[in-house]
Each structure stands twice: as structure tokens, then as C-alpha cells.
Write an enzyme that holds these catalytic residues in place. Structure first.
Site: not given
Length: 217
Positions: A47, A72, A121, A157
Site C-alpha cells: 500500500e 509512508d 494527495d 475522490d
């Protein structure tokens, strides 16, 4: 804020499921994730930009026969995912603290079976295009570590980022198998495995549509 982050950084330094600079595996794990960390020969799933690790942990619970690695650069976020995995007694989860641009330093060619990219982002300004994680340079990087016929799943989104990404995926040689601009009203909904991140829940409550695609190299 710094006081809140310090305990998380301490957690990362001590947690066995966190790999970061200063730990031995940080410089020796490349090509040996199955042997040195997971102790099995199961598929490896990444991920990217995992944040608090909600998807990494969620997928690991549903697929115990796969190995999951959340990546991350933010240590305080990774600590939250690490704690979730420990509390759930998940042995098929690792967290790697590094920049996505350094993937080749930690994975050999074809070492990865599947990649998830969840609500990155959008970097909406034109001058930020190179920072978009679906920029063609990043997509080419993912191809190097992803095995032939490997799977790539993407949710956002942001309609602008999704439209942009449809073009870059094709340009980078990925085959888009399925796509939708409204996941929650689509027959593809089961493919996100009923895992909803905190931010996705907020997006949906505000009326945003969730875009989704599944691709292969």
C-alpha cells in the site's frame, strides 16, 4: 503536536513490524522480504502512501495468506498502523518508512505481486504534476518492482486526478481492466473489500464520488 509525535517515533524504533532508517533490515531487506521478515513464500502486496495503515491492516485481516507492506514517509502515521497490526496480532503486516521514490532500494524487480494506492494527495496544480503518485515516472517505477501480470488498484475522490491518471496508466503501458467514477453505486463496490479509511468516510459524507480502477501490467 511534537509531544504527541515523540511517543510514536519511540514506538517505531522498538516495533518489530516497522522498518526504518537505523534498523538492520532497512539496508538488507531488498529482495528478501519473504525470507527475512515474513518467513513464508506468500504474495507481497504494497500500500503506497499508506498513511495510518487502515487499508494495509484491513486487507491483512481479510487475506491472511498474503503479506502486506504499508509504505509512508510520515513516522507518526506509520506508528498508528503498526499499533493496529500489533493489537490485531497480525504477522503478515510490515510498515516501511521511506519515500515512494526509493522503492527500488527496497524491492527487487518482480518481487511485488499487487499494489494499492488509496486517496493520494492529488497535487492539483500543474507545477506539482511530478509529485502526483500516478505521474508516469512513478507508474514506470512501480512496473519495475511489480511482477508481470501484477495487479494495481487505485481509489481517489478527486475527479481531476482520476481523469489524469486514466491517461498516464495507459501511457505507462498498464491495462485498465475495470473502472468507475462512482464506486459506491457500482457493481465494483465489493472490490474495495468494505475497507473505508477515515478520510474516505468524510469524502462520502460530503457527497464526493469515489473513483476506482483496477489495472494490470
Amino acid at each position: 503536536m511534537a509531544r504527541q509525535k515523540l511517543p510514536r517515533f519511540i514506538h517505531n524504533s522498538q516495533a518489530e513490524n516497522v522498518i526504518e532508517r537505523g534498523k538492520e533490515l532497512y539496508s538488507t531487506i531488498k529482495g528478501e522480504w519473504r525470507e527475512k521478515f515474513f518467513n513464508n513464500n506468500n504474495p507481497i502486496v504494497l500500500e503506497l502512501a499508506c498513511g495510518k495503515g487502515e487499508y494495509t491492516v484491513g486487507l491483512a485481516k481479510k487475506f491472511p495468506d498474503k503479506n502486506f507492506i504499508g509504505i509512508d514517509i510520515k513516522g507518526d502515521r506509520i506508528a498508528r498502523g503498526s499499533k493496529r497490526a500489533i493489537e490485531a496480532n497480525l504477522k503478515n503486516v510490515a510498515f516501511l518508512r521511506t519515500s515512494i521514490g526509493f522503492l527500488e532500494e527496497f524491492f527487487e524487480e518482480n518481487e511485488v505481486d499487487e499494489i494499492w494506492l488509496i486517496h493520494p494527495d492529488p497535487q492539483p496544480r500543474d507545477k506539482e504534476e511530478k509529485k502526483r503518485l500516478t505521474n508516469i515516472n512513478y507508474l514506470n517505477l512501480y512496473r519495475k518492482v511489480l511482477r508481470p501480470n501484477g495487479d494495481f488498484f487505485f481509489k481517489t475522490d478527486n475527479s481531476g486526478l482520476f481523469e489524469y491518471s486514466l491517461g498516464t496508466f495507459v501511457e505507462a503501458g498498464y491495462k485498465i481492466l475495470r473502472q468507475t467514477t462512482d464506486l459506491y453505486s457500482s457493481e465494483l463496490l465489493p472490490e474495495h473489500h468494505d475497507i473505508v479509511t477515515h478520510y474516505e468516510r468524510l469524502f462520502v459524507e460530503k457527497g464526493f464520488k469515489i473513483n476506482y480502477l483496477a489495472a494490470k501490467i
